[in-house]
Design a protein around this motif. Structure first.
Motif, PDB file in Angstrom:
ATOM      1  N   VAL A  55       0.841  -1.206   0.000  1.00  0.00           N
ATOM      2  CA  VAL A  55       0.000   0.000   0.000  1.00  0.00           C
ATOM      3  C   VAL A  55       0.875   1.255   0.000  1.00  0.00           C
ATOM      4  O   VAL A  55       0.607   2.214  -0.733  1.00  0.00           O
ATOM      5  N   MET A  56       1.926   1.261   0.799  1.00  0.00           N
ATOM      6  CA  MET A  56       2.810   2.424   0.840  1.00  0.00           C
ATOM      7  C   MET A  56       3.485   2.638  -0.518  1.00  0.00           C
ATOM      8  O   MET A  56       3.581   3.773  -0.998  1.00  0.00           O
ATOM      9  N   ALA A  57       3.934   1.561  -1.150  1.00  0.00           N
ATOM     10  CA  ALA A  57       4.549   1.679  -2.474  1.00  0.00           C
ATOM     11  C   ALA A  57       3.540   2.209  -3.487  1.00  0.00           C
ATOM     12  O   ALA A  57       3.857   3.091  -4.299  1.00  0.00           O
ATOM     13  N   ALA A  58       2.318   1.697  -3.430  1.00  0.00           N
ATOM     14  CA  ALA A  58       1.272   2.156  -4.355  1.00  0.00           C
ATOM     15  C   ALA A  58       0.947   3.629  -4.119  1.00  0.00           C
ATOM     16  O   ALA A  58       0.770   4.394  -5.078  1.00  0.00           O
ATOM     17  N   LEU A  59       0.884   4.030  -2.865  1.00  0.00           N
ATOM     18  CA  LEU A  59       0.622   5.440  -2.565  1.00  0.00           C
ATOM     19  C   LEU A  59       1.744   6.333  -3.093  1.00  0.00           C
ATOM     20  O   LEU A  59       1.481   7.390  -3.671  1.00  0.00           O
ATOM     21  N   ASN A  60       2.980   5.906  -2.901  1.00  0.00           N
ATOM     22  CA  ASN A  60       4.109   6.692  -3.402  1.00  0.00           C
ATOM     23  C   ASN A  60       4.086   6.797  -4.919  1.00  0.00           C
ATOM     24  O   ASN A  60       4.277   7.882  -5.484  1.00  0.00           O
ATOM     25  N   LEU A  61       3.846   5.676  -5.602  1.00  0.00           N
ATOM     26  CA  LEU A  61       3.787   5.694  -7.060  1.00  0.00           C
ATOM     27  C   LEU A  61       2.601   6.517  -7.560  1.00  0.00           C
ATOM     28  O   LEU A  61       2.722   7.265  -8.540  1.00  0.00           O
ATOM     29  N   SER A  62       1.464   6.407  -6.885  1.00  0.00           N
ATOM     30  CA  SER A  62       0.287   7.191  -7.275  1.00  0.00           C
ATOM     31  C   SER A  62       0.549   8.680  -7.095  1.00  0.00           C
ATOM     32  O   SER A  62       0.156   9.496  -7.930  1.00  0.00           O
ATOM     33  N   HIS A  63       1.221   9.020  -6.010  1.00  0.00           N
ATOM     34  CA  HIS A  63       1.561  10.426  -5.758  1.00  0.00           C
ATOM     35  C   HIS A  63       2.458  10.953  -6.883  1.00  0.00           C
ATOM     36  O   HIS A  63       2.219  12.045  -7.409  1.00  0.00           O
ATOM     37  N   GLU A  64       3.464  10.177  -7.261  1.00  0.00           N
ATOM     38  CA  GLU A  64       4.347  10.595  -8.350  1.00  0.00           C
ATOM     39  C   GLU A  64       3.582  10.736  -9.659  1.00  0.00           C
ATOM     40  O   GLU A  64       3.826  11.662 -10.432  1.00  0.00           O
ATOM     41  N   ALA A  68       3.143  14.177 -11.767  1.00  0.00           N
ATOM     42  CA  ALA A  68       3.495  14.260 -13.187  1.00  0.00           C
ATOM     43  C   ALA A  68       2.331  14.804 -14.007  1.00  0.00           C
ATOM     44  O   ALA A  68       2.529  15.574 -14.946  1.00  0.00           O
ATOM     45  N   LYS A  69       1.107  14.439 -13.642  1.00  0.00           N
ATOM     46  CA  LYS A  69      -0.082  14.943 -14.352  1.00  0.00           C
ATOM     47  C   LYS A  69      -0.260  16.440 -14.136  1.00  0.00           C
ATOM     48  O   LYS A  69      -0.695  17.153 -15.021  1.00  0.00           O
ATOM     49  N   ARG A  70       0.068  16.914 -12.946  1.00  0.00           N
ATOM     50  CA  ARG A  70      -0.156  18.320 -12.587  1.00  0.00           C
ATOM     51  C   ARG A  70       0.910  19.255 -13.135  1.00  0.00           C
ATOM     52  O   ARG A  70       0.655  20.435 -13.298  1.00  0.00           O
ATOM     53  N   GLN A  71       2.091  18.736 -13.384  1.00  0.00           N
ATOM     54  CA  GLN A  71       3.172  19.578 -13.889  1.00  0.00           C
ATOM     55  C   GLN A  71       2.907  19.930 -15.340  1.00  0.00           C
ATOM     56  O   GLN A  71       2.407  19.110 -16.102  1.00  0.00           O
ATOM     57  N   PRO A  72       3.275  21.158 -15.720  1.00  0.00           N
ATOM     58  CA  PRO A  72       3.099  21.521 -17.126  1.00  0.00           C
ATOM     59  C   PRO A  72       3.919  20.598 -18.018  1.00  0.00           C
ATOM     60  O   PRO A  72       4.989  20.141 -17.636  1.00  0.00           O
ATOM     61  N   ARG A  86      -2.370   4.107 -18.406  1.00  0.00           N
ATOM     62  CA  ARG A  86      -1.849   2.753 -18.501  1.00  0.00           C
ATOM     63  C   ARG A  86      -1.004   2.412 -17.273  1.00  0.00           C
ATOM     64  O   ARG A  86      -1.141   1.336 -16.688  1.00  0.00           O
ATOM     65  N   LEU A  87      -0.158   3.349 -16.845  1.00  0.00           N
ATOM     66  CA  LEU A  87       0.653   3.137 -15.646  1.00  0.00           C
ATOM     67  C   LEU A  87      -0.224   2.999 -14.407  1.00  0.00           C
ATOM     68  O   LEU A  87       0.008   2.140 -13.556  1.00  0.00           O
ATOM     69  N   ASN A  88      -1.235   3.832 -14.312  1.00  0.00           N
ATOM     70  CA  ASN A  88      -2.154   3.775 -13.176  1.00  0.00           C
ATOM     71  C   ASN A  88      -2.893   2.436 -13.163  1.00  0.00           C
ATOM     72  O   ASN A  88      -3.067   1.820 -12.103  1.00  0.00           O
ATOM     73  N   ASP A  89      -3.310   1.957 -14.332  1.00  0.00           N
ATOM     74  CA  ASP A  89      -3.982   0.661 -14.424  1.00  0.00           C
ATOM     75  C   ASP A  89      -3.061  -0.472 -13.980  1.00  0.00           C
ATOM     76  O   ASP A  89      -3.491  -1.410 -13.301  1.00  0.00           O
ATOM     77  N   LYS A  90      -1.788  -0.387 -14.322  1.00  0.00           N
ATOM     78  CA  LYS A  90      -0.842  -1.428 -13.915  1.00  0.00           C
ATOM     79  C   LYS A  90      -0.650  -1.425 -12.402  1.00  0.00           C
ATOM     80  O   LYS A  90      -0.524  -2.483 -11.790  1.00  0.00           O
ATOM     81  N   ILE A  91      -0.626  -0.249 -11.814  1.00  0.00           N
ATOM     82  CA  ILE A  91      -0.521  -0.169 -10.351  1.00  0.00           C
ATOM     83  C   ILE A  91      -1.736  -0.843  -9.728  1.00  0.00           C
ATOM     84  O   ILE A  91      -1.611  -1.628  -8.788  1.00  0.00           O
TER      85      ILE A  91
END
Length: 101
Positions: A55-64, A68-72, A86-91
């Motif tokens: 869960v902690m790994a998933a939270l960290n990856l989701s946060h990243e 990345a989505k929010r950055q211009p 696609r990355l989110n689906d794999k997580i």
């Protein structure tokens, strides 16, 4: 689109994951990244238990992913919305595998 079973190893446990043949390399790369993140969390000693580490790994990856989505968009950043999804689906699929074991 042909589906095949791929075997991945995360924290020394083997998992079978069904995925499209053309996604095999990306799935294996995702599993390696998840394994690295989970090992780092485990080494820190602050989180105990496979489920909590996952869960902690998933939270960290989701946060990243969200960061990345929010950055211009930068010219060197090749991730588009489909790639991020696609990355989110794999997580999500990886977490489902942990919940089943």
């Amino acid at each position: 689109m042909s589906t095949e079973t791929v075997f991945v190893k995360i924290l020394d446990k083997d998992y079978q994951v069904a995925c499209p043949r053309e996604e095999r390399a990306a799935l294996q790369e995702s599993a390696e990244l998840l394994d690295e993140r989970m090992r780092a969390i485990k080494r820190s000693g602050s989180v105990i238990g496979l489920e909590r580490i996952a869960v902690m790994a998933a939270l960290n990856l989701s946060h990243e992913l969200l960061q990345a989505k929010r950055q211009p968009q930068q010219p060197s950043l090749d991730l588009d919305q489909n790639e991020l999804q696609r990355l989110n689906d794999k997580i999500d699929r990886s977490l489902e595998q942990f919940e089943q074991h």
